[in-house]
Design an enzyme around this catalytic site. Structure first.
Site, PDB file in Angstrom:
ATOM      1  N   THR A  96     -21.296 -22.644  -7.853  1.00 16.09           N
ATOM      2  CA  THR A  96     -21.910 -22.772  -9.175  1.00 16.09           C
ATOM      3  C   THR A  96     -22.651 -24.098  -9.206  1.00 16.09           C
ATOM      4  O   THR A  96     -22.026 -25.156  -9.257  1.00 16.09           O
ATOM      5  CB  THR A  96     -20.848 -22.718 -10.290  1.00 16.09           C
ATOM      6  OG1 THR A  96     -20.072 -21.529 -10.115  1.00 16.09           O
ATOM      7  CG2 THR A  96     -21.504 -22.692 -11.659  1.00 16.09           C
ATOM      8  N   LYS A 171     -23.847 -17.303 -14.568  1.00 13.36           N
ATOM      9  CA  LYS A 171     -22.478 -17.776 -14.316  1.00 13.36           C
ATOM     10  C   LYS A 171     -22.125 -18.933 -15.276  1.00 13.36           C
ATOM     11  O   LYS A 171     -21.038 -18.967 -15.853  1.00 13.36           O
ATOM     12  CB  LYS A 171     -22.362 -18.220 -12.862  1.00 13.36           C
ATOM     13  CG  LYS A 171     -21.140 -19.059 -12.516  1.00 13.36           C
ATOM     14  CD  LYS A 171     -19.847 -18.262 -12.567  1.00 13.36           C
ATOM     15  CE  LYS A 171     -18.633 -19.151 -12.392  1.00 13.36           C
ATOM     16  NZ  LYS A 171     -18.337 -19.561 -11.056  1.00 13.36           N
ATOM     17  N   LYS A 239     -17.968 -29.786 -15.001  1.00 11.20           N
ATOM     18  CA  LYS A 239     -19.226 -29.657 -14.256  1.00 11.20           C
ATOM     19  C   LYS A 239     -20.047 -28.500 -14.834  1.00 11.20           C
ATOM     20  O   LYS A 239     -21.229 -28.641 -15.135  1.00 11.20           O
ATOM     21  CB  LYS A 239     -18.919 -29.403 -12.781  1.00 11.20           C
ATOM     22  CG  LYS A 239     -20.120 -28.977 -11.977  1.00 11.20           C
ATOM     23  CD  LYS A 239     -19.726 -28.337 -10.659  1.00 11.20           C
ATOM     24  CE  LYS A 239     -18.924 -27.073 -10.777  1.00 11.20           C
ATOM     25  NZ  LYS A 239     -19.309 -25.932 -10.023  1.00 11.20           N
TER      26      LYS A 239
END
Ligand code: NA7
Length: 294
Positions: A96, A171, A239
């Protein structure tokens, strides 16, 4: 069966490699910390000395590393993955990372004559082991068609979402809800507890109620006891939220609940909880409520 390569044998990467080996593929692999590869080598993984060697020896090479910086570390330089790519090969990144970084990487991969697909997954290691992982994939339709059977061996649900970078965007758009839901769930539990309802009872009722998403069902009980090893830790979750907030700002989409959840993750880090599962946002709120932490 395909001739594959895999770089990034962390928690999720190792799980993916296990599924690929179980499906009968040949898998070459490399990880920064070599010891993590040992159990996989016992299961059939062929160890390589660099990401470049992995790419050179494979037709389709996959990566699954922490973030944009880690991706640069495994792809750049003389021993990097890019140096081992060439015409006919496909590179699948399952990390990701920021959509813009993924699009730039796809350009650089194209310059080598290879093609790239971004293919992050939705679900934890437990979901993967249960064979219930969802994968979103992006790139040219033709390249996607080539790797789709391999992706199906990893998780049964594979959805094509468009050109490069769109799968990582989706995502991130998915993951922001995980943090938001966990925070909302924590609010409900703590409100009930302050009113005299046992935490265990509140968890049982909420995880069986209309608000219980699959994530709340498996992570909700963590407020009664955190797992020894985080399934997805505070740092990793933050993150994704930071990537989401940056995307939202650039695109002109306010993400108010993401912003609040992000502050709770900052507080958790400030409390030294950065490596705990992100369910520990419960503890931040429990402290603010004068109630016992997990
Ligand atoms: P893990 O278990 O923390 O694994 C992260 C992997 O990334 C692991 O193989 C790391 O190698 C690798 N990594 C991290 N930084 C670097 C650098 N600088 N250089 C080389 N390799 C690096 O995370 P997960 O498996 O849970 O998640 C991976 C991705 O999937 C992530 O994007 C999530 O958001 C989704 P190490 O073993 O530490 O040497």
């Amino acid at each position: 069966m395909a001739n594959l390569g895999f770089v990034g044998l962390g928690l999720m990467g190792s799980g993916v490699v296990r599924r690929l080996l179980a499906a009968g593929h040949q898998v070459h692999g490399w990880n920064r910390t070599k010891e993590k590869a040992a159990p996989l080598v016992d299961e059939g993984l062929v160890w390589c000395e660099s990401p470049r060697e992995v790419a050179e020896r494979s037709d389709v090479v996959l990566t699954m590393v922490t973030h944009v910086e880690a991706l640069a570390a495994v792809t750049e330089g003389e021993d990097g993955l890019l140096a081992g790519l060439g015409p006919g090969k496909v590179y699948v990144d399952m990390s990701t990372v920021r959509p813009a970084a993924s699009r730039r990487m796809a350009e650089r991969v194209r310059e080598t004559g290879a093609e790239m697909v971004d293919a992050p997954v939705s679900g934890s290691i437990v979901t993967m082991e249960a064979g219930q992982l969802s994968i979103m994939a992006a790139g040219s339709r033709e390249t996607f068609d080539r790797v789709e059977p391999i992706l199906r061996d990893i998780g049964p649900t594979v959805t094509y979402v468009g050109e490069n970078g769109k799968a990582v965007l989706l995502k991130i758009a998915t993951n922001l809800s995980l943090a938001v839901q966990m925070l909302a769930f924590s609010e409900g539990i703590l409100l009930a507890e302050k009113g005299g309802i046992e935490r265990r009872v509140a968890v049982e009722v909420l995880t069986n109620s209309a608000m219980a998403s699959p994530m709340v069902k498996y992570r909700g009980p963590f407020v009664l006891g955190l797992p020894e090893a985080a399934w997805f830790d505070v740092e990793m979750m933050q993150k994704d939220l930071v990537y989401a907030l940056d995307e939202g700002r650039a695109a002109g989409v306010p993400l108010p609940t993401t912003a609040i959840a992000n502050e709770y993750l900052t507080a958790a880090r400030a409390m030294g909880l950065e490596h705990e599962d992100f369910a520990v946002v419960f503890d931040v709120l429990a402290g603010m409520s004068g109630l016992d932490t997990i």
